[in-house]
Design an enzyme around this catalytic site. Sequence first.
Site, PDB file in Angstrom:
ATOM      1  N   GLU A 194       0.835  -1.205   0.000  1.00  0.00           N
ATOM      2  CA  GLU A 194       0.000   0.000   0.000  1.00  0.00           C
ATOM      3  C   GLU A 194       0.872   1.259   0.000  1.00  0.00           C
ATOM      4  OE1 GLU A 194      -3.412   1.884   3.025  1.00  0.00           O
ATOM      5  OE2 GLU A 194      -1.959   0.426   3.764  1.00  0.00           O
ATOM      6  N   CYS A 254      -5.159  -3.252   3.063  1.00  0.00           N
ATOM      7  CA  CYS A 254      -4.834  -3.143   4.484  1.00  0.00           C
ATOM      8  C   CYS A 254      -6.055  -3.316   5.400  1.00  0.00           C
ATOM      9  CB  CYS A 254      -4.117  -1.808   4.734  1.00  0.00           C
ATOM     10  SG  CYS A 254      -3.130  -1.761   6.249  1.00  0.00           S
ATOM     11  N   LYS A 269      -9.551   2.225  -1.745  1.00  0.00           N
ATOM     12  CA  LYS A 269      -9.762   1.617  -0.431  1.00  0.00           C
ATOM     13  C   LYS A 269     -11.150   1.950   0.124  1.00  0.00           C
ATOM     14  CE  LYS A 269      -7.164   1.190   3.944  1.00  0.00           C
ATOM     15  NZ  LYS A 269      -5.978   1.767   4.656  1.00  0.00           N
TER      16      LYS A 269
END
Length: 253
Positions: free
Chosen positions: A34, A134, A100
């Site tokens: 990321e 994540c 995300k």
Amino acid sequence: MNIIWENKEANFLNIEKKLKVVSKQNIDLFLLPEMSFTGFSMRTDLTKENDHKTLKKLTVYAKKYNIAIGFGWVKDCGEISENHYTIVGKQGDVLSDYVKIHPFSYAGEDKKFQSGKEIKFFELDNIIFSTFICYDLRFPEIFQIASKRASVILVPANWPASRAEHWKCLLRARAIENQVYIIAINCVGEINKLSYSGDSCIIDPDGNILLELANEEGILEYDLNDNVQEIRDFFPVKMDRKEDVYYEFYKNF
């Protein structure tokens, strides 16, 4: 990857050195963590891009070294930004561009980044992939949706060593409950006064860790054979899901 904090140019150079090596090994897909070239920075005034600088740079690399590349970067959307993970193909075409869905509010990411609204898929060598980033790992619903199509789910991250056991446990759980391959790509080392243990790994649909690397920078190489449907046919767990019932629970609670 030990990300050099908020220094895109230094990280670009570091990655190109690695690409020169892996390009000689007939690698099809090269994956980075990321926010690959800045680290997990909330200083979006420094990291965000409205000129697609990182995308343009990695497009050049993909074509030059004949390899698909997955990488994270920050898109300028005005006062608030987006945390992207993009896959570019060997010809420089964008195969997938994921935003995300779950900004990490504990670290204030939600104050700087807006949530993505889509689950993305891409195909490479007849294998269907999906991507999350994540903190998304803590929300199993989106993995169930992605695994309806995907055989492999990528999880690039900047996940700290202080919660490494959560990382390892959740990755295996997502692989087992969705009967998919999980490829987890984390950073490692001391980055902006935080410690990262890496623990990058490849996990099969039965939860077996096929390869892993902790506490050092390096490259994991694996020749993945998509046998997901065979595993699901043998042990058809997903057939017994009751999504209409779950939906009623969501509405009533």
